[in-house]
Scaffold this active site. Sequence first.
Site, PDB file in Angstrom:
ATOM      1  N   MET B 376       4.679  -3.272  -1.653  1.00  0.00           N
ATOM      2  CA  MET B 376       5.178  -4.429  -1.483  1.00  0.00           C
ATOM      3  C   MET B 376       6.623  -4.602  -1.596  1.00  0.00           C
ATOM      4  O   MET B 376       7.205  -5.558  -1.062  1.00  0.00           O
ATOM      5  CB  MET B 376       4.599  -5.397  -2.712  1.00  0.00           C
ATOM      6  N   HIS B 399      -3.006   7.480   5.498  1.00  0.00           N
ATOM      7  CA  HIS B 399      -3.706   6.022   5.396  1.00  0.00           C
ATOM      8  C   HIS B 399      -2.600   5.029   4.552  1.00  0.00           C
ATOM      9  O   HIS B 399      -2.600   3.977   4.530  1.00  0.00           O
ATOM     10  CB  HIS B 399      -5.000   5.931   4.671  1.00  0.00           C
ATOM     11  N   ALA B 401       0.756   5.449   1.407  1.00  0.00           N
ATOM     12  CA  ALA B 401       1.947   6.191   0.706  1.00  0.00           C
ATOM     13  C   ALA B 401       1.364   7.208  -0.353  1.00  0.00           C
ATOM     14  O   ALA B 401       1.784   8.182  -0.519  1.00  0.00           O
ATOM     15  CB  ALA B 401       2.806   5.302  -0.014  1.00  0.00           C
TER      16      ALA B 401
END
Lengths: 135, 476
Positions: B376, B399, B401
């Site tokens: 985020m 896909h 981190a």
Amino acid sequence: MYETFEHRADVGIRGYGKTMEEAFENGAKAMFSVMADIDEVKPIDREDVSCNAPDTDMLFVEWLNSLLSLSHLTGKLFCNFKVKIGDNRMTGSAWGERLDSERHHVMTEVKAATYSMLKVSREDDVYVAQCIVDV
Amino acid sequence: MDIKSLNKISDYIWEIPPEGEMRVPGRIFASEELVEELDDNVVKQIKNVACLPGIQQASIAMPDAHWGYGFPIGGVGAFSPEEGGVISMGGIGFDISCGVRTMRTGMTREEIRPYVEKLVDRLFTIVPAGVGSEGTIRLNQQQIDEVLVGGARWAVSKGYGYKEDLKYIEEGGVMEGADPAQVSDTAKKRQFREVGTLGSGNHYLEIQYVDEVYDEGIAQVLGLYKDDVVVSVHCGSRALGHQIGTDYLKTLAEASGKYNIPIHERELVCAPINSPEGRRYFSAVCAGINCALANRQVISHLVREVFLDVIPRARISLLYDVSHNTCKVEDHLVGNKMKRLFIHRKGSTRAFGPGRKEIPAEYSSVGQPVLIGGTMGTCSYILVGTEAGMNQAFGSACHGAGRALSRTQAKKKWRGDALLRELATQGIIVRAHSYSGAAEEAPGAYKDVTAVVDATHKAGLARKVVRVKPLACIKG
């Protein structure tokens, strides 16, 4: 006694007990403690489950996953547990109440109890039941 | 891990030579730094997958690989039904078809600025998220079966979105081969009120802007320009998918014994693709995929409604929708032979190169969009699939981190409310249903998504197109 333990992507849950039953009960407490502060949950309603599995390890996962389904279907959080185990099958009861997001301090949803780091064992006089839960 | 135990194929490709019961080598796509950070358990899991019957070419790990359940998260395995190949629970996971969808908004960062706060507050109210949340859609047994067969097409037929959207979803929004009869009543009941909900954990809804363009030509084909605002949703098949996983964990454990398949880790339980158990599980997985596709479609519709209400000139159009926990039937060249294979991607995104028939016509010349979610506070990336990726990894890429710190460590290090204030000073508005959940998802608890994406790009698995940064984020 119960606790959660570190795991890279998810969370480990572990229950201790003088009997295997007690370890299963505390394991369930550990799992629900990942979802919410269970000290705030009142043991008002009772729900019953029964399950079976080829061995005690898998029985522990079955028990936890049955509780997750039940919690989700009834919209309840559970805080107290009682189980009876015999010959790779078990019956159990869970006490709790309907989740109230105003009153309950909810944390993370548990998707499933898994076979990862799964172990039900006896170390000296203490039974330990543990696994990783996928969150 | 000890990098010396690997054979270096190139700067970004490392091989674990076959040993013991391994039928194929292991192959890790990563930079030297990422390989050195790899947990030894990941290497063990890559080797365990390589031992499964019918595996083709290699047991593959992506640059974001971390310790998972049976397969590493970031694992790819291709199995041939003609050669005794299996379908494994570990290669799909509990959150079947968890994935990312990105939508254009037709707005720029400057244009949207006055509305961001209002948008995020409205989205936070309207898109259900968090523990115990329910959607506005109420389904019965028959209706849930329609969802499991129809996927996103079901959602569109009920007025959640436009027919045009379906073109930009893998499989045209509906996975063939789903059989609701193979999904338990418990799984279905758990989904009655869950369609159109975000969930919790690492799932999110983000308003983002394009802050860097790496390839203008491809970006133009995808309809993306610098400062464009997009909305991304990360979520999956919710309780139905989790329950399918739970139910079949037991079925497949029994099947592994029945068919004498040596299992090196319990979560690798599997059944031959061509067995009654294998076929049942695959039909259930297809149903789970449809559930996830319907779910993301309904959420997109809620996003569209909120945007149109707040900014009538906004135009929400679907860029693409990828799933990163799946098993799909695909044709791939193995050696010089075209084979129909069951490709497991656990925490790995399909990344088909240009020209594949599965890609929408508009994108055919550039390859399939690959949507990689960050955290985020940092950034996310949009890439496209490549020909090299097709040859090296069955058209697969990373896909996300991947976690660097456990959830417990993260909660010790950050406080949810303080973290949200800190992000607000950086201009990122976060609305979270749970502060402790937000703390677990702190940007610092994740590996550097940029390192993962750069390794994916340099290994040739997919090509970087743009980077997006968050303006606002909703967490469960």
